[in-house]
Motif scaffolding. Structure first.
Motif, PDB file in Angstrom:
ATOM      1  N   GLN A  46       0.833  -1.203   0.000  1.00 27.20           N
ATOM      2  CA  GLN A  46       0.000   0.000   0.000  1.00 27.20           C
ATOM      3  C   GLN A  46       0.868   1.254   0.000  1.00 27.20           C
ATOM      4  OE1 GLN A  46      -2.495  -0.397   3.431  1.00 27.20           O
ATOM      5  NE2 GLN A  46      -3.809  -1.947   2.491  1.00 27.20           N
ATOM      6  N   ARG A  47       1.913   1.259   0.808  1.00 21.50           N
ATOM      7  CA  ARG A  47       2.809   2.410   0.895  1.00 21.50           C
ATOM      8  C   ARG A  47       3.464   2.685  -0.457  1.00 21.50           C
ATOM      9  NH1 ARG A  47       5.461   1.038   5.184  1.00 21.50           N
ATOM     10  NH2 ARG A  47       7.011  -0.174   4.088  1.00 21.50           N
ATOM     11  N   GLU A  48       3.922   1.643  -1.109  1.00 14.31           N
ATOM     12  CA  GLU A  48       4.593   1.799  -2.398  1.00 14.31           C
ATOM     13  C   GLU A  48       3.655   2.401  -3.446  1.00 14.31           C
ATOM     14  OE1 GLU A  48       7.556  -0.893  -4.988  1.00 14.31           O
ATOM     15  OE2 GLU A  48       5.625  -1.843  -4.523  1.00 14.31           O
ATOM     16  N   VAL A  49       2.440   1.885  -3.545  1.00 13.03           N
ATOM     17  CA  VAL A  49       1.482   2.401  -4.516  1.00 13.03           C
ATOM     18  C   VAL A  49       1.123   3.852  -4.198  1.00 13.03           C
ATOM     19  CG1 VAL A  49      -0.905   2.169  -5.324  1.00 13.03           C
ATOM     20  CG2 VAL A  49       0.566   0.160  -5.210  1.00 13.03           C
ATOM     21  N   LEU A  50       0.913   4.164  -2.927  1.00  9.15           N
ATOM     22  CA  LEU A  50       0.594   5.535  -2.525  1.00  9.15           C
ATOM     23  C   LEU A  50       1.728   6.489  -2.924  1.00  9.15           C
ATOM     24  CD1 LEU A  50      -1.427   7.322  -0.789  1.00  9.15           C
ATOM     25  CD2 LEU A  50       0.253   7.028   1.030  1.00  9.15           C
ATOM     26  N   LEU A  51       2.964   6.090  -2.684  1.00  4.11           N
ATOM     27  CA  LEU A  51       4.099   6.946  -3.008  1.00  4.11           C
ATOM     28  C   LEU A  51       4.257   7.153  -4.510  1.00  4.11           C
ATOM     29  CD1 LEU A  51       6.700   5.620  -0.425  1.00  4.11           C
ATOM     30  CD2 LEU A  51       5.308   7.683  -0.294  1.00  4.11           C
ATOM     31  N   LEU A  52       3.959   6.135  -5.296  1.00  3.39           N
ATOM     32  CA  LEU A  52       4.087   6.270  -6.742  1.00  3.39           C
ATOM     33  C   LEU A  52       2.960   7.096  -7.345  1.00  3.39           C
ATOM     34  CD1 LEU A  52       5.259   2.655  -7.648  1.00  3.39           C
ATOM     35  CD2 LEU A  52       6.609   4.752  -7.812  1.00  3.39           C
ATOM     36  N   VAL A  53       1.714   6.822  -6.939  1.00  2.34           N
ATOM     37  CA  VAL A  53       0.574   7.511  -7.540  1.00  2.34           C
ATOM     38  C   VAL A  53       0.431   8.926  -6.994  1.00  2.34           C
ATOM     39  CG1 VAL A  53      -1.943   7.488  -7.817  1.00  2.34           C
ATOM     40  CG2 VAL A  53      -0.652   5.369  -8.055  1.00  2.34           C
ATOM     41  N   VAL A  54       0.452   9.066  -5.679  1.00  2.60           N
ATOM     42  CA  VAL A  54       0.238  10.382  -5.067  1.00  2.60           C
ATOM     43  C   VAL A  54       1.543  11.160  -4.979  1.00  2.60           C
ATOM     44  CG1 VAL A  54      -0.569  11.583  -2.998  1.00  2.60           C
ATOM     45  CG2 VAL A  54      -1.758   9.548  -3.789  1.00  2.60           C
ATOM     46  N   GLY A  55       2.594  10.509  -4.506  1.00  3.35           N
ATOM     47  CA  GLY A  55       3.856  11.207  -4.297  1.00  3.35           C
ATOM     48  C   GLY A  55       4.605  11.537  -5.573  1.00  3.35           C
ATOM     49  N   GLN A  56       4.539  10.658  -6.565  1.00  2.25           N
ATOM     50  CA  GLN A  56       5.287  10.875  -7.802  1.00  2.25           C
ATOM     51  C   GLN A  56       4.379  11.183  -8.989  1.00  2.25           C
ATOM     52  OE1 GLN A  56       8.540  11.168  -8.143  1.00  2.25           O
ATOM     53  NE2 GLN A  56       8.813  10.869  -5.947  1.00  2.25           N
ATOM     54  N   ASP A  57       3.085  11.209  -8.774  1.00  2.00           N
ATOM     55  CA  ASP A  57       2.109  11.580  -9.802  1.00  2.00           C
ATOM     56  C   ASP A  57       2.180  10.673 -11.034  1.00  2.00           C
ATOM     57  OD1 ASP A  57      -0.048  13.148 -10.573  1.00  2.00           O
ATOM     58  OD2 ASP A  57       1.220  14.508 -11.752  1.00  2.00           O
ATOM     59  N   LEU A  58       2.399   9.379 -10.796  1.00  3.08           N
ATOM     60  CA  LEU A  58       2.406   8.418 -11.889  1.00  3.08           C
ATOM     61  C   LEU A  58       0.989   7.898 -12.105  1.00  3.08           C
ATOM     62  CD1 LEU A  58       5.636   6.339 -11.164  1.00  3.08           C
ATOM     63  CD2 LEU A  58       5.337   8.174 -12.817  1.00  3.08           C
ATOM     64  N   SER A  59       0.705   7.490 -13.317  1.00  4.12           N
ATOM     65  CA  SER A  59      -0.619   6.941 -13.620  1.00  4.12           C
ATOM     66  C   SER A  59      -0.748   5.535 -13.025  1.00  4.12           C
ATOM     67  CB  SER A  59      -0.830   6.878 -15.130  1.00  4.12           C
ATOM     68  OG  SER A  59       0.008   5.875 -15.693  1.00  4.12           O
ATOM     69  N   TYR A  60      -1.981   5.041 -12.977  1.00  2.00           N
ATOM     70  CA  TYR A  60      -2.199   3.678 -12.490  1.00  2.00           C
ATOM     71  C   TYR A  60      -1.464   2.678 -13.384  1.00  2.00           C
ATOM     72  CZ  TYR A  60      -6.002   5.529  -9.586  1.00  2.00           C
ATOM     73  OH  TYR A  60      -6.750   6.223  -8.663  1.00  2.00           O
ATOM     74  N   GLU A  61      -1.477   2.924 -14.692  1.00  6.24           N
ATOM     75  CA  GLU A  61      -0.819   2.011 -15.631  1.00  6.24           C
ATOM     76  C   GLU A  61       0.691   1.973 -15.383  1.00  6.24           C
ATOM     77  OE1 GLU A  61      -2.952   4.481 -16.544  1.00  6.24           O
ATOM     78  OE2 GLU A  61      -4.682   3.282 -17.143  1.00  6.24           O
ATOM     79  N   GLU A  62       1.302   3.146 -15.197  1.00 10.14           N
ATOM     80  CA  GLU A  62       2.739   3.195 -14.938  1.00 10.14           C
ATOM     81  C   GLU A  62       3.069   2.524 -13.614  1.00 10.14           C
ATOM     82  OE1 GLU A  62       3.676   7.444 -17.171  1.00 10.14           O
ATOM     83  OE2 GLU A  62       2.874   7.432 -15.139  1.00 10.14           O
ATOM     84  N   THR A  63       2.250   2.774 -12.607  1.00  8.34           N
ATOM     85  CA  THR A  63       2.470   2.164 -11.298  1.00  8.34           C
ATOM     86  C   THR A  63       2.325   0.649 -11.379  1.00  8.34           C
ATOM     87  OG1 THR A  63       1.693   4.173 -10.212  1.00  8.34           O
ATOM     88  CG2 THR A  63       1.696   2.154  -8.896  1.00  8.34           C
ATOM     89  N   ALA A  64       1.352   0.184 -12.140  1.00  8.70           N
ATOM     90  CA  ALA A  64       1.164  -1.265 -12.302  1.00  8.70           C
ATOM     91  C   ALA A  64       2.382  -1.902 -12.952  1.00  8.70           C
ATOM     92  CB  ALA A  64      -0.094  -1.534 -13.137  1.00  8.70           C
ATOM     93  N   ARG A  65       2.948  -1.230 -13.945  1.00 17.99           N
ATOM     94  CA  ARG A  65       4.157  -1.765 -14.593  1.00 17.99           C
ATOM     95  C   ARG A  65       5.330  -1.798 -13.615  1.00 17.99           C
ATOM     96  NH1 ARG A  65       2.268   1.007 -19.118  1.00 17.99           N
ATOM     97  NH2 ARG A  65       3.567   2.840 -18.728  1.00 17.99           N
ATOM     98  N   ILE A  66       5.483  -0.728 -12.837  1.00 21.61           N
ATOM     99  CA  ILE A  66       6.589  -0.676 -11.881  1.00 21.61           C
ATOM    100  C   ILE A  66       6.454  -1.769 -10.825  1.00 21.61           C
ATOM    101  CG2 ILE A  66       7.609   0.712 -10.016  1.00 21.61           C
ATOM    102  CD1 ILE A  66       6.953   3.196 -11.759  1.00 21.61           C
ATOM    103  N   CYS A  67       5.235  -1.949 -10.316  1.00 20.95           N
ATOM    104  CA  CYS A  67       4.995  -2.921  -9.239  1.00 20.95           C
ATOM    105  C   CYS A  67       4.803  -4.342  -9.746  1.00 20.95           C
ATOM    106  CB  CYS A  67       3.768  -2.498  -8.429  1.00 20.95           C
ATOM    107  SG  CYS A  67       3.999  -0.944  -7.556  1.00 20.95           S
ATOM    108  N   GLY A  68       4.600  -4.489 -11.045  1.00 22.90           N
ATOM    109  CA  GLY A  68       4.411  -5.826 -11.610  1.00 22.90           C
ATOM    110  C   GLY A  68       3.095  -6.454 -11.196  1.00 22.90           C
ATOM    111  N   CYS A  69       2.027  -5.654 -11.184  1.00 24.53           N
ATOM    112  CA  CYS A  69       0.715  -6.174 -10.805  1.00 24.53           C
ATOM    113  C   CYS A  69      -0.348  -5.537 -11.705  1.00 24.53           C
ATOM    114  CB  CYS A  69       0.424  -5.882  -9.330  1.00 24.53           C
ATOM    115  SG  CYS A  69       0.310  -4.135  -8.929  1.00 24.53           S
ATOM    116  N   PRO A  70      -1.576  -6.083 -11.714  1.00 29.02           N
ATOM    117  CA  PRO A  70      -2.645  -5.513 -12.535  1.00 29.02           C
ATOM    118  C   PRO A  70      -3.078  -4.127 -12.039  1.00 29.02           C
ATOM    119  CG  PRO A  70      -3.196  -7.741 -11.802  1.00 29.02           C
ATOM    120  CD  PRO A  70      -1.970  -7.331 -11.070  1.00 29.02           C
ATOM    121  N   ILE A  71      -3.670  -3.352 -12.929  1.00 27.55           N
ATOM    122  CA  ILE A  71      -4.143  -2.009 -12.588  1.00 27.55           C
ATOM    123  C   ILE A  71      -5.189  -2.076 -11.470  1.00 27.55           C
ATOM    124  CG2 ILE A  71      -5.444  -0.016 -13.462  1.00 27.55           C
ATOM    125  CD1 ILE A  71      -4.088  -0.490 -16.161  1.00 27.55           C
TER     126      ILE A  71
END
Length: 196
Positions: free
Chosen positions: A116-141
């Motif tokens: 949860q922390r990782e996704v929050l930091l990527l989407v909210v903290g780094q302003d990445l899209s859900y698609e970009e975050t999914a690729r970084i984390c290796g999980c579905p959107i």
């Protein structure tokens, strides 16, 4: 092409440093993680497709290095956020109350589970899209959206005083009374609602 890649890489160094600090919670470890990421990116730049999102590509590399370090047992004990890092996160030098608010927010974020922390930091903290975050984390959107919703809900519960904040290891933070609700908490919870 190499010059363009390197210029873009240099421009993204502040964002990489911020993400590394949020992952490691330690200035020296963050610097090491950024250096390792830059070195690997330069060695593997032929794998990067120009025109795609370099920030997401670099964050994926950084996350993988960090996870590999954790798996290898090189993880150092998590520490409280350095006080001198807090002013770098605001556009103006914060007053004492702002520093306390940021510390409380970081404590709450530290209380989230790692996914949860990782996704929050990527989407909210780094302003990445859900698609970009999914690729970084290796999980579905859908998993990204679910983790983000749970993270926001849990942060709101902690910051509103509905559930106890995680207790840090240092003695100074233990002086806070459980269930105490500082005046700054409503502003934080409103900010979380607005971000969702």
């Amino acid at each position: 092409m190499a010059d363009t890649f390197q210029n873009q890489l240099v421009a993204l160094l502040p964002a990489m440093k911020a993400f590394a600090v949020m992952l490691t919670r330690n200035r020296q470890s963050a610097d090491d993680l950024v250096n390792d990421t830059v070195l690997r990116a330069l060695r593997k730049q032929d794998l990067y497709a120009m025109g795609t999102n370099l920030k997401a590509w670099l964050f994926t590399i950084m996350r993988n290095i960090h996870v590999n370090n954790l798996r290898a047992g090189q993880r150092s004990r998590l520490v409280e956020v350095d006080d001198d890092l807090l002013p770098n996160l605001a556009s103006v030098a914060p007053g004492q109350e702002h520093v306390l608010v940021l510390k409380e927010l970081f404590r709450a974020i530290d209380g989230l589970n790692a996914d949860q922390r990782e996704v929050l930091l990527l989407v909210v903290g780094q302003d990445l899209s859900y698609e970009e975050t999914a690729r970084i984390c290796g999980c579905p959107i859908g998993t990204v959206r679910s983790r983000l919703a749970r993270a926001r809900r849990e942060l709101e519960r902690m910051l509103s005083g509905e559930v106890a904040m995680p207790v840090p290891d240092d003695g100074a933070a233990r002086t806070l009374k459980r269930g105490a609700r500082p005046a700054c908490r409503p502003a934080l919870t409103e900010g979380l609602r607005a971000a969702s």
